[in-house]
Design a protein around this motif. Structure first.
Motif, PDB file in Angstrom:
ATOM      1  N   SER A  83       0.832  -1.206   0.000  1.00  0.00           N
ATOM      2  CA  SER A  83       0.000   0.000   0.000  1.00  0.00           C
ATOM      3  C   SER A  83       0.867   1.257   0.000  1.00  0.00           C
ATOM      4  N   GLU A  84       1.988   1.226   0.728  1.00  0.00           N
ATOM      5  CA  GLU A  84       2.901   2.375   0.709  1.00  0.00           C
ATOM      6  C   GLU A  84       3.497   2.566  -0.683  1.00  0.00           C
ATOM      7  N   PHE A  85       3.883   1.464  -1.322  1.00  0.00           N
ATOM      8  CA  PHE A  85       4.425   1.566  -2.682  1.00  0.00           C
ATOM      9  C   PHE A  85       3.398   2.158  -3.644  1.00  0.00           C
ATOM     10  N   LEU A  86       2.160   1.703  -3.556  1.00  0.00           N
ATOM     11  CA  LEU A  86       1.135   2.189  -4.475  1.00  0.00           C
ATOM     12  C   LEU A  86       0.780   3.647  -4.203  1.00  0.00           C
ATOM     13  N   ARG A  87       1.019   4.122  -2.979  1.00  0.00           N
ATOM     14  CA  ARG A  87       0.799   5.532  -2.674  1.00  0.00           C
ATOM     15  C   ARG A  87       1.953   6.405  -3.167  1.00  0.00           C
ATOM     16  N   ASN A  88       3.176   5.928  -2.932  1.00  0.00           N
ATOM     17  CA  ASN A  88       4.330   6.800  -3.134  1.00  0.00           C
ATOM     18  C   ASN A  88       5.262   6.388  -4.267  1.00  0.00           C
ATOM     19  N   GLY A  89       5.136   5.165  -4.759  1.00  0.00           N
ATOM     20  CA  GLY A  89       6.105   4.705  -5.749  1.00  0.00           C
ATOM     21  C   GLY A  89       5.524   4.231  -7.055  1.00  0.00           C
ATOM     22  N   ARG A  90       4.246   4.494  -7.286  1.00  0.00           N
ATOM     23  CA  ARG A  90       3.602   3.920  -8.464  1.00  0.00           C
ATOM     24  C   ARG A  90       4.135   4.489  -9.773  1.00  0.00           C
ATOM     25  N   ALA A  91       4.918   5.564  -9.733  1.00  0.00           N
ATOM     26  CA  ALA A  91       5.545   6.077 -10.953  1.00  0.00           C
ATOM     27  C   ALA A  91       6.452   5.023 -11.581  1.00  0.00           C
ATOM     28  N   ALA A  92       6.949   4.088 -10.772  1.00  0.00           N
ATOM     29  CA  ALA A  92       7.798   3.015 -11.285  1.00  0.00           C
ATOM     30  C   ALA A  92       7.028   2.060 -12.192  1.00  0.00           C
ATOM     31  N   LEU A  93       5.707   2.125 -12.154  1.00  0.00           N
ATOM     32  CA  LEU A  93       4.876   1.240 -12.973  1.00  0.00           C
ATOM     33  C   LEU A  93       4.526   1.853 -14.325  1.00  0.00           C
TER      34      LEU A  93
ATOM     35  N   MET B 196       6.658  -7.881   2.553  1.00  0.00           N
ATOM     36  CA  MET B 196       5.387  -8.605   2.587  1.00  0.00           C
ATOM     37  C   MET B 196       5.617  -9.912   3.318  1.00  0.00           C
ATOM     38  N   ASP B 197       4.832 -10.182   4.339  1.00  0.00           N
ATOM     39  CA  ASP B 197       4.964 -11.428   5.086  1.00  0.00           C
ATOM     40  C   ASP B 197       4.288 -12.567   4.332  1.00  0.00           C
ATOM     41  N   SER B 198       5.005 -13.698   4.224  1.00  0.00           N
ATOM     42  CA  SER B 198       4.457 -14.923   3.621  1.00  0.00           C
ATOM     43  C   SER B 198       3.736 -14.641   2.309  1.00  0.00           C
ATOM     44  N   PRO B 199       4.468 -14.201   1.260  1.00  0.00           N
ATOM     45  CA  PRO B 199       3.804 -13.835   0.005  1.00  0.00           C
ATOM     46  C   PRO B 199       3.455 -15.051  -0.846  1.00  0.00           C
ATOM     47  N   SER B 200       2.491 -15.831  -0.390  1.00  0.00           N
ATOM     48  CA  SER B 200       2.056 -16.990  -1.156  1.00  0.00           C
ATOM     49  C   SER B 200       0.535 -17.058  -1.113  1.00  0.00           C
ATOM     50  N   GLY B 201      -0.019 -17.988  -1.892  1.00  0.00           N
ATOM     51  CA  GLY B 201      -1.459 -18.182  -1.882  1.00  0.00           C
ATOM     52  C   GLY B 201      -2.223 -16.937  -2.267  1.00  0.00           C
ATOM     53  N   MET B 202      -3.311 -16.691  -1.563  1.00  0.00           N
ATOM     54  CA  MET B 202      -4.188 -15.577  -1.907  1.00  0.00           C
ATOM     55  C   MET B 202      -3.517 -14.224  -1.690  1.00  0.00           C
ATOM     56  N   THR B 203      -2.547 -14.137  -0.788  1.00  0.00           N
ATOM     57  CA  THR B 203      -1.834 -12.878  -0.601  1.00  0.00           C
ATOM     58  C   THR B 203      -1.167 -12.452  -1.896  1.00  0.00           C
ATOM     59  N   MET B 204      -0.564 -13.399  -2.575  1.00  0.00           N
ATOM     60  CA  MET B 204       0.093 -13.111  -3.842  1.00  0.00           C
ATOM     61  C   MET B 204      -0.930 -12.701  -4.903  1.00  0.00           C
ATOM     62  N   ILE B 205      -2.065 -13.384  -4.957  1.00  0.00           N
ATOM     63  CA  ILE B 205      -3.118 -13.055  -5.923  1.00  0.00           C
ATOM     64  C   ILE B 205      -3.604 -11.626  -5.700  1.00  0.00           C
ATOM     65  N   HIS B 206      -3.849 -11.270  -4.454  1.00  0.00           N
ATOM     66  CA  HIS B 206      -4.322  -9.919  -4.147  1.00  0.00           C
ATOM     67  C   HIS B 206      -3.289  -8.872  -4.533  1.00  0.00           C
ATOM     68  N   ALA B 207      -2.017  -9.168  -4.295  1.00  0.00           N
ATOM     69  CA  ALA B 207      -0.964  -8.216  -4.642  1.00  0.00           C
ATOM     70  C   ALA B 207      -0.903  -7.980  -6.146  1.00  0.00           C
ATOM     71  N   VAL B 208      -0.958  -9.057  -6.922  1.00  0.00           N
ATOM     72  CA  VAL B 208      -0.938  -8.911  -8.382  1.00  0.00           C
ATOM     73  C   VAL B 208      -2.125  -8.076  -8.845  1.00  0.00           C
ATOM     74  N   ASN B 209      -3.287  -8.341  -8.297  1.00  0.00           N
ATOM     75  CA  ASN B 209      -4.484  -7.601  -8.726  1.00  0.00           C
ATOM     76  C   ASN B 209      -4.415  -6.129  -8.329  1.00  0.00           C
ATOM     77  N   ASP B 210      -3.831  -5.831  -7.191  1.00  0.00           N
ATOM     78  CA  ASP B 210      -3.674  -4.426  -6.804  1.00  0.00           C
ATOM     79  C   ASP B 210      -2.733  -3.697  -7.752  1.00  0.00           C
ATOM     80  N   ILE B 211      -1.678  -4.384  -8.181  1.00  0.00           N
ATOM     81  CA  ILE B 211      -0.724  -3.760  -9.104  1.00  0.00           C
ATOM     82  C   ILE B 211      -1.333  -3.632 -10.495  1.00  0.00           C
ATOM     83  N   ILE B 212      -2.121  -4.606 -10.920  1.00  0.00           N
ATOM     84  CA  ILE B 212      -2.841  -4.497 -12.198  1.00  0.00           C
ATOM     85  C   ILE B 212      -3.698  -3.235 -12.211  1.00  0.00           C
TER      86      ILE B 212
END
Length: 289
Positions: free
Chosen positions: A7-17, A71-87
């Motif tokens: 969430s911090e990255f998407l607030r302050n670092g999304r220019a990298a995307l 990110m703690d334990s970036p597997s399973g649904m946590t990973m899916i949610h992260a990809v979708n937030d970045i999309i």
């Protein structure tokens, strides 16, 4: 650059995307984390985002070239949610995702960048690319109890197959230009793998767009993204060569002591070259030469 959370990255670092292709790498553990990052750097990704626990060590020269997101334990649904937030944050940008100890190979990757490949793929009017997860495993499990060895990696040269992907919303008729692919360790040791996790296909490369969602079976909510080719000819496909299944089988208490070796009569040394995967039919050059 380092961020305390996504969430911090998407607030302050999304220019990298702003410009792709972007690699999203999820570090489940420290196994071959540095080689995974270096491999994808060499392929020419414009930006690499590493999502992994803050305690994991990364070589300084690599850390200076990537964006690290704690990110703690970036597997399973946590990973899916992260990809979708970045999309959602970067529509129109090509992306790729994988876990540590996984290595992307595509046709001619030794002398062509991932950006060049995706430029061609875009000109073919394709917004996603099918990848096969090809299992890698150590030859000697006594010497390498975690089943990981870059120097003595083996792979299966045969035993791969595909089945029709039925559509439950259309009387279970097969979906057009979609198949479920199987093989490798998930096929040979299927008694230790839940049925829902036995497929080896992923849509690992894709162009983000509004409302696009990655589902927990590594397909998307846009069915055209899940196709292996367009309607008029074959398209490029790629392979994600992965120690992830071998690691899991040797770490899971239910399978750890049941498996003495992954080697069988169809095991061959992995050559770390796209030509081997092309020759075995584990990726397709399409019309790209």
């Amino acid at each position: 650059m380092k961020y305390a959370s996504l969430s911090e990255f998407l607030r302050n670092g999304r220019a990298a995307l702003a410009k792709g292709p972007i690699a999203l790498i999820f570090g489940e553990d420290e196994t071959e984390l540095d080689t995974t990052l270096r491999h994808h750097q060499q392929l020419g990704f414009k930006q690499i985002l590493l999502m992994t626990p803050a305690s994991f060590d990364i070589p300084e020269d690599v850390a200076d070239e990537i964006i690290r997101i704690d990110m703690d334990s970036p597997s399973g649904m946590t990973m899916i949610h992260a990809v979708n937030d970045i999309i959602a944050a970067a529509p129109g940008v090509w992306m790729y995702y994988c876990f540590n100890a996984e290595y992307l190979f595509y046709p001619f990757c030794e002398n062509r960048t991932v950006g060049e490949m995706l430029t061609f793929h875009t000109e073919e009017r394709r917004d996603a690319m099918l990848t096969y997860v090809v299992d890698l495993y150590a030859e000697d499990l006594e010497k390498n109890p975690d089943a990981v060895s870059l120097e003595e990696a083996l792979m299966d040269r045969s035993g791969y197959y595909a089945l029709a992907r039925n559509d439950p919303d259309n009387h279970n008729y097969p979906k057009e230009r979609q198949l479920d692919f199987f093989g490798g360790l998930r096929w040979r040791f299927e008694e230790h793998i839940p049925a829902i996790r036995r497929k080896i296909d992923r849509i690992s490369l894709f162009k983000a767009k509004p409302d696009l969602k990655l589902r927990d079976d590594f397909t998307f909510n846009d069915e055209e993204y899940n196709t292996y080719a367009c309607e008029w000819h074959n398209n490029l496909t790629a392979s994600v060569c992965s120690f992830r299944t071998a690691k899991a089988l040797k770490r899971n208490p239910g399978s750890k002591y049941e498996i003495d070796t992954f080697k069988w009569h169809n095991s061959v040394p992995f050559e770390w070259h796209s030509r081997q995967l092309l020759d075995l039919g584990l990726m397709e050059p399409g019309q790209w030469f």
